[in-house]
Design a protein around this motif. Structure first.
Motif, PDB file in Angstrom:
ATOM      1  N   UNK A   1       7.897   2.353 -72.254  1.00  0.00           N
ATOM      2  CA  UNK A   1       6.933   1.578 -71.476  1.00  0.00           C
ATOM      3  C   UNK A   1       5.970   2.526 -70.759  1.00  0.00           C
ATOM      4  N   UNK A   2       4.682   2.265 -70.889  1.00  0.00           N
ATOM      5  CA  UNK A   2       3.677   3.079 -70.194  1.00  0.00           C
ATOM      6  C   UNK A   2       2.870   2.181 -69.265  1.00  0.00           C
ATOM      7  N   UNK A   3       2.841   2.554 -68.002  1.00  0.00           N
ATOM      8  CA  UNK A   3       2.061   1.821 -67.015  1.00  0.00           C
ATOM      9  C   UNK A   3       0.879   2.674 -66.577  1.00  0.00           C
ATOM     10  N   UNK A   4      -0.315   2.097 -66.673  1.00  0.00           N
ATOM     11  CA  UNK A   4      -1.544   2.794 -66.319  1.00  0.00           C
ATOM     12  C   UNK A   4      -2.121   2.131 -65.077  1.00  0.00           C
ATOM     13  N   UNK A   5      -2.190   2.865 -63.991  1.00  0.00           N
ATOM     14  CA  UNK A   5      -2.770   2.339 -62.761  1.00  0.00           C
ATOM     15  C   UNK A   5      -4.272   2.629 -62.766  1.00  0.00           C
ATOM     16  N   UNK A   6      -5.074   1.626 -62.389  1.00  0.00           N
ATOM     17  CA  UNK A   6      -6.530   1.704 -62.577  1.00  0.00           C
ATOM     18  C   UNK A   6      -7.317   1.569 -61.270  1.00  0.00           C
ATOM     19  N   UNK A  34       4.401   7.939 -59.880  1.00  0.00           N
ATOM     20  CA  UNK A  34       4.968   8.286 -61.182  1.00  0.00           C
ATOM     21  C   UNK A  34       4.506   7.424 -62.332  1.00  0.00           C
ATOM     22  N   UNK A  35       3.319   6.807 -62.204  1.00  0.00           N
ATOM     23  CA  UNK A  35       2.752   6.077 -63.336  1.00  0.00           C
ATOM     24  C   UNK A  35       2.572   7.027 -64.521  1.00  0.00           C
ATOM     25  N   UNK A 255       8.564  -6.836 -65.416  1.00  0.00           N
ATOM     26  CA  UNK A 255       9.380  -5.852 -66.133  1.00  0.00           C
ATOM     27  C   UNK A 255      10.796  -5.791 -65.562  1.00  0.00           C
ATOM     28  N   UNK A 256      10.909  -5.946 -64.245  1.00  0.00           N
ATOM     29  CA  UNK A 256      12.245  -5.969 -63.629  1.00  0.00           C
ATOM     30  C   UNK A 256      13.046  -7.161 -64.149  1.00  0.00           C
ATOM     31  N   UNK A 257      12.386  -8.298 -64.311  1.00  0.00           N
ATOM     32  CA  UNK A 257      13.066  -9.485 -64.854  1.00  0.00           C
ATOM     33  C   UNK A 257      13.559  -9.242 -66.271  1.00  0.00           C
ATOM     34  N   UNK A 258      12.806  -8.427 -67.015  1.00  0.00           N
ATOM     35  CA  UNK A 258      13.192  -8.124 -68.395  1.00  0.00           C
ATOM     36  C   UNK A 258      14.231  -7.007 -68.482  1.00  0.00           C
ATOM     37  N   UNK A 259      14.577  -6.445 -67.321  1.00  0.00           N
ATOM     38  CA  UNK A 259      15.540  -5.348 -67.301  1.00  0.00           C
ATOM     39  C   UNK A 259      14.955  -4.022 -67.759  1.00  0.00           C
ATOM     40  N   UNK A 260      13.625  -3.890 -67.679  1.00  0.00           N
ATOM     41  CA  UNK A 260      12.962  -2.656 -68.108  1.00  0.00           C
ATOM     42  C   UNK A 260      12.950  -1.659 -66.951  1.00  0.00           C
ATOM     43  N   UNK A 262      11.330   1.308 -65.198  1.00  0.00           N
ATOM     44  CA  UNK A 262      10.007   1.957 -65.220  1.00  0.00           C
ATOM     45  C   UNK A 262      10.054   3.408 -64.775  1.00  0.00           C
ATOM     46  N   UNK A 263      11.066   3.774 -64.006  1.00  0.00           N
ATOM     47  CA  UNK A 263      11.154   5.140 -63.515  1.00  0.00           C
ATOM     48  C   UNK A 263      10.201   5.444 -62.373  1.00  0.00           C
ATOM     49  N   UNK A 264       9.563   4.427 -61.812  1.00  0.00           N
ATOM     50  CA  UNK A 264       8.628   4.656 -60.715  1.00  0.00           C
ATOM     51  C   UNK A 264       9.374   4.872 -59.398  1.00  0.00           C
ATOM     52  N   UNK A 265       8.739   5.611 -58.506  1.00  0.00           N
ATOM     53  CA  UNK A 265       9.258   5.804 -57.154  1.00  0.00           C
ATOM     54  C   UNK A 265       8.768   4.619 -56.329  1.00  0.00           C
ATOM     55  N   UNK A 266       9.643   3.644 -56.089  1.00  0.00           N
ATOM     56  CA  UNK A 266       9.208   2.413 -55.444  1.00  0.00           C
ATOM     57  C   UNK A 266       8.887   2.605 -53.958  1.00  0.00           C
TER      58      UNK A 266
END
Length: 283
Positions: A1-6, A34-35, A255-260, A262-266
């Motif tokens: 999974x790749x998340x791009x912050x814009x 960590x995006x 994504x949390x609902x899907x159990x994915x 993300x590895x992000x620092x919340x």
């Protein structure tokens, strides 16, 4: 999974200039999250996008020493690409190639044929400088101008990009026109047809339609999503003032609902969210 912050997309349409130091501090807060990628600025004419006239200055102030996040800058032509590739910190150049001829002329003052020629030149420039070109298929889900649109047309554009060697294509919902019924078939058809291409979703949405759009893209196999904290930004030509970028917090909730994972620092994400409220006080 790749998340791009814009944040670039969130800022570019604002009329009141955000001070360079404020932009830099906000982007540094986002880098700590960590995006995968930060769409941080653009190398375009200051007359076209005055808000981002300080992109080079902002870049000089970014702390890249403690982040895994890569930087992406938007360019509108070869001249912008030539400027962007001079900066070794930038990994990706993004170019908006429109499926709509009318929007291509409005957005970059060229025909789609001219834009494709620019894509070829920019791809070569990126290859020579160790960077990667990201092609955004603007108006990828329809347009307000009456220009022809169909999945076959989007497939044809993708095929032309594939022939040029472009490896990342983001289907872009420039005005929030997409629905689950258009998103799902496109990704379901394109992803298996072009295995060498990484497909992304740059979806604009209203606060009530985001979930169906994310779900349609995810279920169809998309694993690269663009978002902006707070859902700020979007296309100035969108008819609905509620239409903005996909809110990153909504993406993360889905994504949390899907159990994915993300590895992000919340914790860092929370700090960036709080800062966004100060950077964009009227939103």
């Amino acid at each position: 999974m790749k998340l791009i912050e814009c944040p670039r997309d969130a800022m570019q349409g604002l009329t009141e200039f955000i001070p360079t130091a404020t932009k830099t501090a906000y982007l540094n807060a986002l880098l700590a999250v960590g995006f995968d990628t930060l769409d941080f600025g653009s190398f375009v004419s200051p007359k076209a996008i005055p808000q981002l006239r300080d992109t080079a200055e902002v870049l000089a102030g970014l702390d890249l020493s403690q982040t895994r996040t890569k930087l992406l800058a938007i360019v509108a032509n070869r001249r912008g690409a030539e400027s962007a590739v001079q900066h070794p910190e930038i990994s990706y150049l993004g170019f908006p190639l429109s499926v709509s001829e009318t929007f291509q002329r409005r957005n970059t003052n060229q025909s789609t044929a001219e834009a494709l020629a620019d894509v070829a030149a920019m791809h070569e420039l990126c290859e020579a400088s160790g960077k990667t070109l990201v092609a955004y298929l603007s108006m990828g889900f329809g347009n307000p101008y009456g220009d022809a649109w169909s999945p076959a047309i989007v497939t044809d554009f993708t095929d032309q990009l594939a022939r040029l060697g472009v490896r990342i294509v983001a289907l872009s919902d420039t005005i929030g026109a997409s629905t689950a019924a258009t998103i799902s078939p496109l990704f379901s058809a394109l992803i298996p047809a072009f295995p060498a291409i990484e497909f992304g979703a740059h979806l604009h949405t209203t606060p009530t339609t985001w979930r169906e759009k994310v779900n349609a893209a995810y279920e169809a196999g998309c694993r690269r999503f663009d978002g902006a904290i707070g859902g700020i930004g979007g296309c100035p030509m969108a008819a609905d003032e509620l239409t903005g970028n996909m809110a990153t917090e909504n993406l993360l909730a889905y994504l949390a609902e899907q159990g994915v994972e993300t590895g992000l620092d919340m914790a860092a994400f929370g700090r960036a969210q709080a800062m966004a409220a100060a950077v964009f006080p009227s939103h």
